[in-house]
Design an enzyme around this catalytic site. Structure first.
Site, short mmCIF file in Angstrom:
data_model
loop_
_atom_site.label_atom_id
_atom_site.label_comp_id
_atom_site.label_asym_id
_atom_site.label_seq_id
_atom_site.Cartn_x
_atom_site.Cartn_y
_atom_site.Cartn_z
N ASP A 79 0.83 -1.20 0.00
CA ASP A 79 0.00 0.00 0.00
C ASP A 79 0.87 1.25 0.00
OD1 ASP A 79 -2.35 -1.48 0.12
OD2 ASP A 79 -2.29 -1.57 2.32
N TYR A 91 6.65 -8.69 8.46
CA TYR A 91 6.25 -7.27 8.54
C TYR A 91 6.56 -6.72 9.92
CZ TYR A 91 3.47 -8.06 4.29
OH TYR A 91 3.05 -8.37 3.02
N ASP A 144 -6.53 1.39 8.29
CA ASP A 144 -5.18 1.94 8.43
C ASP A 144 -5.25 3.45 8.55
OD1 ASP A 144 -5.40 3.04 5.85
OD2 ASP A 144 -4.33 1.40 4.90
N ARG A 191 -3.38 -5.17 8.23
CA ARG A 191 -4.48 -4.27 8.60
C ARG A 191 -5.62 -5.03 9.27
NH1 ARG A 191 -6.07 -1.41 3.19
NH2 ARG A 191 -5.34 -3.42 2.42
#
Length: 297
Positions: free
Chosen positions: A40, A68, A82, A181
């Site tokens: 993203d 991550y 988010d 997310r």
């Protein structure tokens, strides 16, 4: 002519994955560029970029597990799950009484292992041919089906108390297709205060690490990993003779050679160290599942 290969890029915040591909095309002077796994715009970190014939390898990179580093803000929800989304709810003061370290740990544990996860409605998943996020932006209500994913590590590294919220710095190892997310959203929901993601960085894709990546300002001078080097990061290697390499490139099977593979497929490499392609078992034989262009070995 640009040599084929794999390029590791550290994407900054504010750029889309497509932006990075476009910059790579300009820097290297070729249109044949693709990536394995979208990030993203708010996210940073590792993009695995394929150049020229090596784009064919990306199919075998996309499904790799990933790591991550993220920050989850508890106490607020957004319509995108988010920080790019508008705040929808804020936790009431009395909702925090049950948000204890033990409850947070239990919530994290519940989201570890093989779990059923509903992706965010603003994900890149296609619904009837259109990206879910495009449908949401057009005002449509999108509810995606749950999918099974594996979260092999979900560790809380640090936490910070803010006014009306609590932030958790976390690290997650997960299977391809896992949405961080959604982990933030689901943890917040489980704790009764809501949650969303405020920072996300991808540090690993399979055996590719962001520590080896270049920045977007250094694309022109970057050294590409050869197709054979890259294939060795995601597949077993099968050394083949020159004659076998020729047969595979011409679509012929290697009769009776399936026992040479421990798994179902491997990267075939010729005596000169060039990647011939990817071979797989077909009965007792080995057959090409993907051949590299001959000029791009």
């Amino acid at each position: 002519m640009v040599s084929p290969g794999i390029l590791l890029v550290d994407k900054p915040a504010g750029l889309t994955s497509h932006d990075v591909v476009a910059r790579t095309r300009r820097a290297l002077g070729t249109r044949k560029v693709g990536h394995a796994g979208t990030l993203d715009p708010m996210a940073t970190g590792l993009l695995v970029i394929g150049v020229e014939g090596a784009t064919r390898l990306l199919t075998y990179v996309v499904g790799a597990d990933k790591t991550y580093e993220a920050t989850i803000r508890l106490g607020q929800t957004t319509h995108t799950d988010d920080a790019d989304g508008e705040i929808l709810t804020r936790a009431a003061d009395d909702a925090w009484s049950t948000v204890t370290p033990d409850r947070i740990a239990a919530g994290v544990t519940a989201l570890t292992g093989v779990i059923s996860q509903v992706p965010s409605s603003v994900s890149a998943i296609k619904v009837d041919g259109r990206r879910a996020y495009d449908r949401v932006r057009a005002g449509e209500e999108v509810v995606l089906a749950a999918r099974e994913v594996t979260v092999s590590r979900f560790d809380v590294l640090a936490q910070r108390q803010g006014e009306g919220f609590l932030e958790l710095d976390v690290v997650v190892d997960c299977s391809s297709g896992t949405y961080i997310r959604s982990l933030a959203r689901d943890l917040g929901e489980d704790l009764g205060v809501g949650g969303h993601l405020t920072a996300l960085r991808r540090s690993r894709v399979g055996d590719f690490d962001v520590a080896d990546a270049v920045g977007v300002d250094d694309l022109g001078g970057a050294t590409l990993m050869t197709p054979a080097q890259a294939a060795a990061r995601v597949l077993a290697i099968l050394d083949v003779s020159a004659a076998e390499a020729t047969d595979l490139r011409h679509g012929k099977r290697l009769a009776g050679q399936a026992p040479r593979l421990d798994g179902d497929r491997a990267a075939a490499v010729d005596p000169e160290g060039n990647l011939v392609g990817v071979v797989e078992k077909r009965g007792a034989d080995l057959k090409s599942a993907m051949n590299m262009p001959e000029a791009a070995r």
